[in-house]
Design an enzyme around this catalytic site. Structure first.
Site, PDB file in Angstrom:
ATOM      1  N   SER A 176       0.849  -1.185   0.000  1.00 55.82           N
ATOM      2  CA  SER A 176       0.000   0.000   0.000  1.00 55.82           C
ATOM      3  C   SER A 176       0.889   1.241   0.000  1.00 55.82           C
ATOM      4  CB  SER A 176      -0.945  -0.030   1.198  1.00 55.82           C
ATOM      5  OG  SER A 176      -1.842   1.057   1.154  1.00 55.82           O
ATOM      6  N   HIS A 202      -2.620  -0.989  -3.334  1.00 58.93           N
ATOM      7  CA  HIS A 202      -3.790  -0.154  -3.070  1.00 58.93           C
ATOM      8  C   HIS A 202      -3.694   1.140  -3.882  1.00 58.93           C
ATOM      9  CE1 HIS A 202      -4.223  -2.092   1.196  1.00 58.93           C
ATOM     10  NE2 HIS A 202      -4.602  -2.905   0.234  1.00 58.93           N
ATOM     11  N   ASP A 295      -4.437  -5.084   5.923  1.00 58.48           N
ATOM     12  CA  ASP A 295      -4.791  -5.889   4.760  1.00 58.48           C
ATOM     13  C   ASP A 295      -3.658  -6.862   4.448  1.00 58.48           C
ATOM     14  OD1 ASP A 295      -6.278  -6.802   2.608  1.00 58.48           O
ATOM     15  OD2 ASP A 295      -5.585  -5.222   1.248  1.00 58.48           O
TER      16      ASP A 295
END
Length: 362
Positions: A176, A202, A295
Site C-alpha cells: 500500500s 492499493h 490488509d
C-alpha cells in the site's frame, strides 16, 4: 495544531483547500504557495508539518519541487493533490517515486474539481502524515511491539528445507503506502524469475496502469496491468487493476485473473488475492510490504495453515509499517526481512527446485 503548507497555482483551489483543511479545527494553513519555487522557499522558512502539493504549475512543477524539498535535512511529508486523468496519474507516480508519501485526486469521473472527494480524503491523510518525516535512509532495526526481530530473522520458527523438493510456482505481493518507492527496489534486486508475480497495490483505477508502466520502465521486466481474464505466465509481473478486487485461478502454464468482491475500503484487496493464491497454487509465496492497516493478515493465515512461506518487510524499513506489523503480531509471518534480503530469498526460491516452509504451524 498541525501546520499545513498549501501549494497550488489556482487561487480558487488554494481557498477551497484552506477551507477543507481548517474545517475541523485541528489543522491550520500556515502558507499558500502559487508554484514550486515559492513552495521550496516556504517549506524551508515556515517548517510546516505536512505539505499539499499540486503537480502542474508555472516556473517549477510539483514533481521538481518535491524532489528539492526531499533534499532538506529534515523534509516534511508531501501529499500530492493531482488530477484524476491518465496524465495526472503518470505525474503522480513520478512524484511518489521522488519522495511524496501519498496523494489525493482533485477530480473524479463526475467533475474536474471534486471538492467533495477532497473533503473526504484529505484531512485524514494530513493527520496521518503530520509529524512523520519521510525516510531518507534505512534505520537500524528495533523491536516491533516487544518482539525482537532482526532484519533477516525467521520469526522464531524452525524451518525445514527438506519438507519439499519443489520450487515456488507463484509469488503474490501485497503493498500500500510506499509501494511506488519500494516495488522498484524489490523487483530490480530480484531480477527476472521464472515464476508469475501478481501484485495488489492499493490504488484507484486510473493509477495502476501508470504504476505498471513505471515499474516496467524502471526494472526492464515484463510488467502490465491485469484485470479479469488476463493470464499471468512465468516471468510476468501483473499489477492488479486498481479500485476493485481480484483473485487468481489456475490455468495452463500460469494463472488467470478473475474479478472478486470483498468488504473493506481498500482495493485491490490483498486478503482476497492471498486467499485465492493459497487455493490456486501448489507452492505459492506471499509477500507483505509497506502499507497502512492490516490488509493481507487474514489472507496470510491461509498460507500459515498450509505451512507456506509468508515473507514480510521489516516494519522499521517501511514508509508505513502497519501491514507487515499486523502479520507479525498475528503470528503469520514466517520471515521478516529487509527489501534486499527479501529479493535474494525470492530469487533463490523461484530459480531453485525447493523452498523453505515452516516445519510447524501453531
Amino acid at each position: 495544531m498541525i501546520k499545513v503548507l498549501v501549494v497550488d497555482d489556482l487561487g480558487f483551489m488554494r481557498i477551497a483547500l484552506r477551507q477543507i483543511i481548517e474545517a475541523e479545527g485541528d489543522l491550520t494553513v500556515v502558507g499558500q504557495a502559487r508554484n514550486g519555487v515559492e513552495a521550496v522557499e516556504m517549506a524551508e522558512t515556515l517548517k510546516p508539518d505536512v505539505i499539499t502539493m499540486d503537480i502542474e504549475m508555472p516556473e517549477m512543477d510539483g514533481i521538481e519541487a518535491t524532489k528539492r524539498i526531499m533534499g532538506f535535512a529534515n523534509p516534511p511529508p508531501i501529499v500530492m493533490v493531482s488530477s484524476h486523468t491518465q496524465e495526472g496519474a503518470e505525474s503522480t507516480i513520478r512524484a511518489l517515486r521522488g519522495g511524496a508519501v501519498d496523494f489525493v485526486s482533485k477530480s473524479s469521473s463526475f467533475t474536474q474539481n471534486d471538492l467533495g472527494q477532497i473533503n473526504k480524503e484529505l484531512r485524514p491523510k494530513l493527520r496521518q502524515w503530520a509529524g512523520q518525516r519521510p525516510r531518507r535512509q534505512l534505520p537500524t532495526p528495533v523491536p516491533v511491539k516487544g518482539k525482537a526481530l532482526e532484519p533477516t530473522q525467521d520469526n522464531g520458527r524452525t524451518l525445514d528445507t527438506a519438507r519439499t523438493g519443489e520450487g515456488a510456482d507463484l509469488i503474490v505481493i501485497g503493498v500500500s503506502t510506499g509501494g511506488p518507492q519500494t516495488l522498484p527496489r524489490l523487483l530490480m534486486a530480484m531480477g527476472p524469475v521464472p515464476v508469475p508475480i501478481v501484485i495488489a497495490q492499493h490504488m484507484p483505477e486510473f493509477f495502476t496502469r501508470s504504476m505498471a508502466e513505471f515499474l516496467g520502465q524502471e526494472t526492464g521486466l515484463n510488467v502490465f496491468e491485469a484485470a479479469s481474464g488476463v493470464q499471468v505466465g512465468p516471468g510476468a509481473v501483473a499489477v492488479l487493476k486498481g479500485g476493485r478486487d481480484w483473485m487468481v485461478a489456475p490455468k495452463a502454464d500460469g494463472f488467470v485473473v478473475r474479478g472478486a468482491s470483498a468488504p473493506g475500503t481498500v482495493h485491490p484487496s490483498v486478503d482476497t488475492l492471498f486467499r485465492s493464491a493459497a487455493l490456486a497454487a501448489r507452492r505459492p509465496i506471499a509477500v507483505i510490504l509497506t502499507g497502512m492497516g492490516d490488509d493481507g493478515t487474514e489472507g496470510a493465515s491461509h498460507f500459515h495453515r498450509r505451512g507456506l512461506p509468508v515473507l514480510v518487510q521489516t516494519p522499521e524499513t517501511c514508509v508505513v509499517g502497519g501491514m507487515p506489523s499486523a502479520a507479525i503480531e498475528a503470528g503469520h509471518a514466517s520471515h521478516v526481512l529487509s527489501i534486499e534480503a527479501l529479493a535474494s530469498r525470492l530469487s533463490r526460491w523461484a530459480k531453485s527446485n525447493r523452498i523453505q516452509t515452516s516445519a510447524s504451524v501453531s
